[in-house]
Structure formats: C-alpha cells, structure tokens
Design a protein around this motif. Structure first.
Motif, PDB file in Angstrom:
ATOM      1  N   ALA A   1      -0.591  -3.915  -4.450  1.00  0.00           N
ATOM      2  CA  ALA A   1      -1.898  -3.254  -4.468  1.00  0.00           C
ATOM      3  C   ALA A   1      -2.181  -2.665  -5.852  1.00  0.00           C
ATOM      4  O   ALA A   1      -3.309  -2.751  -6.349  1.00  0.00           O
ATOM      5  CB  ALA A   1      -1.955  -2.171  -3.395  1.00  0.00           C
ATOM      6  N   ALA A   2      -1.162  -2.088  -6.474  1.00  0.00           N
ATOM      7  CA  ALA A   2      -1.341  -1.528  -7.819  1.00  0.00           C
ATOM      8  C   ALA A   2      -1.657  -2.628  -8.822  1.00  0.00           C
ATOM      9  O   ALA A   2      -2.474  -2.434  -9.729  1.00  0.00           O
ATOM     10  CB  ALA A   2      -0.098  -0.751  -8.237  1.00  0.00           C
ATOM     11  N   THR A   3      -1.031  -3.790  -8.667  1.00  0.00           N
ATOM     12  CA  THR A   3      -1.320  -4.890  -9.596  1.00  0.00           C
ATOM     13  C   THR A   3      -2.757  -5.379  -9.418  1.00  0.00           C
ATOM     14  O   THR A   3      -3.369  -5.851 -10.370  1.00  0.00           O
ATOM     15  CB  THR A   3      -0.345  -6.078  -9.428  1.00  0.00           C
ATOM     16  N   THR A   4      -3.297  -5.250  -8.216  1.00  0.00           N
ATOM     17  CA  THR A   4      -4.701  -5.607  -7.995  1.00  0.00           C
ATOM     18  C   THR A   4      -5.606  -4.759  -8.874  1.00  0.00           C
ATOM     19  O   THR A   4      -6.560  -5.261  -9.470  1.00  0.00           O
ATOM     20  CB  THR A   4      -5.077  -5.438  -6.511  1.00  0.00           C
ATOM     21  N   LEU A   5      -5.304  -3.486  -8.957  1.00  0.00           N
ATOM     22  CA  LEU A   5      -6.087  -2.596  -9.821  1.00  0.00           C
ATOM     23  C   LEU A   5      -5.995  -3.038 -11.279  1.00  0.00           C
ATOM     24  O   LEU A   5      -7.010  -3.133 -11.971  1.00  0.00           O
ATOM     25  CB  LEU A   5      -5.600  -1.151  -9.661  1.00  0.00           C
ATOM     26  N   VAL A   6      -4.802  -3.355 -11.737  1.00  0.00           N
ATOM     27  CA  VAL A   6      -4.605  -3.783 -13.126  1.00  0.00           C
ATOM     28  C   VAL A   6      -5.357  -5.090 -13.399  1.00  0.00           C
ATOM     29  O   VAL A   6      -6.049  -5.222 -14.416  1.00  0.00           O
ATOM     30  CB  VAL A   6      -3.102  -3.937 -13.446  1.00  0.00           C
TER      31      VAL A   6
ATOM     32  N   TYR B   1      -6.154  -0.271  -3.367  1.00  0.00           N
ATOM     33  CA  TYR B   1      -7.193  -1.284  -3.163  1.00  0.00           C
ATOM     34  C   TYR B   1      -8.586  -0.672  -3.265  1.00  0.00           C
ATOM     35  O   TYR B   1      -9.505  -1.290  -3.795  1.00  0.00           O
ATOM     36  CB  TYR B   1      -7.032  -1.984  -1.801  1.00  0.00           C
ATOM     37  N   PHE B   2      -8.753   0.544  -2.742  1.00  0.00           N
ATOM     38  CA  PHE B   2     -10.059   1.192  -2.794  1.00  0.00           C
ATOM     39  C   PHE B   2     -10.450   1.519  -4.233  1.00  0.00           C
ATOM     40  O   PHE B   2     -11.593   1.300  -4.635  1.00  0.00           O
ATOM     41  CB  PHE B   2     -10.065   2.453  -1.922  1.00  0.00           C
ATOM     42  N   ILE B   3      -9.525   2.028  -5.013  1.00  0.00           N
ATOM     43  CA  ILE B   3      -9.813   2.322  -6.425  1.00  0.00           C
ATOM     44  C   ILE B   3     -10.081   1.029  -7.187  1.00  0.00           C
ATOM     45  O   ILE B   3     -10.932   0.984  -8.075  1.00  0.00           O
ATOM     46  CB  ILE B   3      -8.656   3.126  -7.059  1.00  0.00           C
ATOM     47  N   ALA B   4      -9.385  -0.044  -6.810  1.00  0.00           N
ATOM     48  CA  ALA B   4      -9.581  -1.343  -7.468  1.00  0.00           C
ATOM     49  C   ALA B   4     -10.976  -1.909  -7.217  1.00  0.00           C
ATOM     50  O   ALA B   4     -11.403  -2.827  -7.929  1.00  0.00           O
ATOM     51  CB  ALA B   4      -8.522  -2.337  -7.001  1.00  0.00           C
ATOM     52  N   LEU B   5     -11.697  -1.365  -6.246  1.00  0.00           N
ATOM     53  CA  LEU B   5     -13.071  -1.819  -6.014  1.00  0.00           C
ATOM     54  C   LEU B   5     -13.994  -1.447  -7.169  1.00  0.00           C
ATOM     55  O   LEU B   5     -14.991  -2.132  -7.411  1.00  0.00           O
ATOM     56  CB  LEU B   5     -13.623  -1.225  -4.714  1.00  0.00           C
ATOM     57  N   ILE B   6     -13.678  -0.376  -7.903  1.00  0.00           N
ATOM     58  CA  ILE B   6     -14.567   0.056  -8.986  1.00  0.00           C
ATOM     59  C   ILE B   6     -14.674  -1.012 -10.075  1.00  0.00           C
ATOM     60  O   ILE B   6     -15.782  -1.462 -10.384  1.00  0.00           O
ATOM     61  CB  ILE B   6     -14.137   1.425  -9.555  1.00  0.00           C
TER      62      ILE B   6
ATOM     63  N   ARG C   1       1.806  -4.839   7.217  1.00  0.00           N
ATOM     64  CA  ARG C   1       1.226  -3.615   6.662  1.00  0.00           C
ATOM     65  C   ARG C   1       0.286  -3.937   5.499  1.00  0.00           C
ATOM     66  O   ARG C   1      -0.788  -3.350   5.368  1.00  0.00           O
ATOM     67  CB  ARG C   1       2.317  -2.665   6.196  1.00  0.00           C
ATOM     68  N   MET C   2       0.721  -4.871   4.643  1.00  0.00           N
ATOM     69  CA  MET C   2      -0.129  -5.266   3.514  1.00  0.00           C
ATOM     70  C   MET C   2      -1.430  -5.889   4.025  1.00  0.00           C
ATOM     71  O   MET C   2      -2.516  -5.576   3.534  1.00  0.00           O
ATOM     72  CB  MET C   2       0.600  -6.262   2.614  1.00  0.00           C
ATOM     73  N   GLN C   3      -1.326  -6.742   5.023  1.00  0.00           N
ATOM     74  CA  GLN C   3      -2.519  -7.397   5.562  1.00  0.00           C
ATOM     75  C   GLN C   3      -3.448  -6.385   6.226  1.00  0.00           C
ATOM     76  O   GLN C   3      -4.667  -6.497   6.117  1.00  0.00           O
ATOM     77  CB  GLN C   3      -2.132  -8.496   6.550  1.00  0.00           C
ATOM     78  N   PHE C   4      -2.872  -5.381   6.883  1.00  0.00           N
ATOM     79  CA  PHE C   4      -3.713  -4.333   7.457  1.00  0.00           C
ATOM     80  C   PHE C   4      -4.503  -3.629   6.357  1.00  0.00           C
ATOM     81  O   PHE C   4      -5.705  -3.400   6.500  1.00  0.00           O
ATOM     82  CB  PHE C   4      -2.869  -3.308   8.230  1.00  0.00           C
ATOM     83  N   ALA C   5      -3.828  -3.268   5.260  1.00  0.00           N
ATOM     84  CA  ALA C   5      -4.497  -2.581   4.145  1.00  0.00           C
ATOM     85  C   ALA C   5      -5.603  -3.445   3.561  1.00  0.00           C
ATOM     86  O   ALA C   5      -6.706  -2.954   3.279  1.00  0.00           O
ATOM     87  CB  ALA C   5      -3.484  -2.195   3.067  1.00  0.00           C
ATOM     88  N   ILE C   6      -5.333  -4.731   3.392  1.00  0.00           N
ATOM     89  CA  ILE C   6      -6.339  -5.650   2.834  1.00  0.00           C
ATOM     90  C   ILE C   6      -7.533  -5.778   3.778  1.00  0.00           C
ATOM     91  O   ILE C   6      -8.692  -5.711   3.343  1.00  0.00           O
ATOM     92  CB  ILE C   6      -5.701  -7.028   2.534  1.00  0.00           C
ATOM     93  N   ASN C   7      -7.276  -5.960   5.069  1.00  0.00           N
ATOM     94  CA  ASN C   7      -8.373  -6.084   6.035  1.00  0.00           C
ATOM     95  C   ASN C   7      -9.162  -4.785   6.139  1.00  0.00           C
ATOM     96  O   ASN C   7     -10.389  -4.806   6.223  1.00  0.00           O
ATOM     97  CB  ASN C   7      -7.841  -6.478   7.409  1.00  0.00           C
ATOM     98  N   PHE C   8      -8.459  -3.669   6.129  1.00  0.00           N
ATOM     99  CA  PHE C   8      -9.095  -2.354   6.208  1.00  0.00           C
ATOM    100  C   PHE C   8     -10.042  -2.151   5.039  1.00  0.00           C
ATOM    101  O   PHE C   8     -11.187  -1.747   5.211  1.00  0.00           O
ATOM    102  CB  PHE C   8      -7.999  -1.282   6.223  1.00  0.00           C
TER     103      PHE C   8
END
Length: 184
Positions: free
Chosen positions: A157-162, A102-107, A22-29
């Motif tokens: 995913a939340a830590t990615t944003l941080v 992950y999408f918000i972390a793109l900013i 599931r995590m890999q799907f989110a990352i690839n997506f």
C-alpha cells in the motif's frame, strides 16, 4: 499483463491467503472512495478541454480542487466506517494502515487523472499509456522489494503512494511542457 500476473503470484505466495484477503479487503474498501473522488470528471474534462484547449489550465485546476474537496469530505466518512469495522468486525490494525495508505494515495492519483484528461483532449493518449507501462515496472519493483523485505501488504500500500506520486510528477512535467500548462 505478464508482469502483473507474475507479481500477483509472488504476492499471493508471500502474503498467504490471510494476508492476501486483508489486502484485497483494503483495496475493495478504498475502491468505493475512489469512485466518489473521481466522480466521472475525467470524461467531462476531456470533452470540455477538447472544445476549449486554451482553458485547459483552468479546467485542470478546478477539477483538482473539486476532487480534493470531495476527498476531504470523505475523510470523516472513511474514519467513521473504518472505526465501525475495527470495533464491530475485527478489522486489524495492519489492514487499517493499508486503507490509510491507499486513501492518501488517491490525492496524487486524482491529479494524475486530471492531467491524463489533458493528453486525451489533445489526442495524445500514447503518453499516459507509456507512463502506465513505466509505472507498472516501478510498482512491481517496489512492491516486490517491500514483500521480500517483509513489509507485507502494508508495504504494498505504501508503494502505491510512491508510484502514484511518481506518475503525477511525470504527467505534470510532460503536460506542462507539451501543453503550456505552466502554473502561475
């Protein structure tokens, strides 16, 4: 690389195959949207700023604004495609939350990429490289903490944003001090 490998083993051990999938799907997506938002502007920025260093502030500002507009334009597409996956393919709510983080972390990541281009234009690549090392340790530390506390891949995913916010902050402070990028 060793830190990343050990962290990957810990992640796979804790998440098990289903959570890791599931995590890999989110990352690839989110990777498709990342490609769209970054739009190859890093190389263009580096090239143009190396020719016109006195215009660095304008180039960075314009790049960030353009990328943010593209990011905003991608929001409805992300919502529509995510909804379709949820409705017709059984996308789970936790995977949807990870995609959102992950999408918000793109900013902050798109701002960091623009700032990295400044360092590249001034041929000071060692600074982004050192910051990458520091943020890798931060990412692994926060990620391991999230996993050990039971937050799973949504916590990762939340830590990615941080971590992306921290990277953006460090690059912003250094670029402002080193290259006179003070914002008016």
């Amino acid at each position: 690389r060793v830190i990343d490998m050990v962290f990957a083993m810990l992640t796979l051990r804790i998440l098990a195959p289903e959570g890791a999938g599931r995590m890999q799907f989110a990352i690839n997506f989110i990777g498709y949207f990342e490609t769209l938002v970054f739009f190859g502007l890093g190389a263009l920025l580096t090239r143009e700023m190396s020719k016109h260093k006195d215009e660095a502030r304008r180039y960075v500002s314009n790049s960030v604004v353009l990328r943010f507009i593209i990011w905003l334009g991608a929001v409805p597409v992300l919502a529509l495609v995510t909804y379709a996956y949820m409705r017709f393919s059984g996308l789970t709510l936790d995977t949807t939350w990870a995609i959102l983080f992950y999408f918000i972390a793109l900013i902050p990541s798109l701002v960091s990429d623009s700032l990295t281009a400044v360092f590249n234009a001034y041929e000071r690549m060692e600074y982004p490289a050192a910051i990458t090392s520091v943020t890798t340790v931060l990412r692994v530390t926060l990620g391991a903490l999230a996993l050990l506390l039971g937050y799973g891949f949504v916590g990762l995913a939340a830590t990615t944003l941080v971590v992306n916010l921290a990277t953006m902050g460090i690059l912003g402070v250094l670029a402002t001090r080193m290259f006179s990028l003070g914002w008016r």
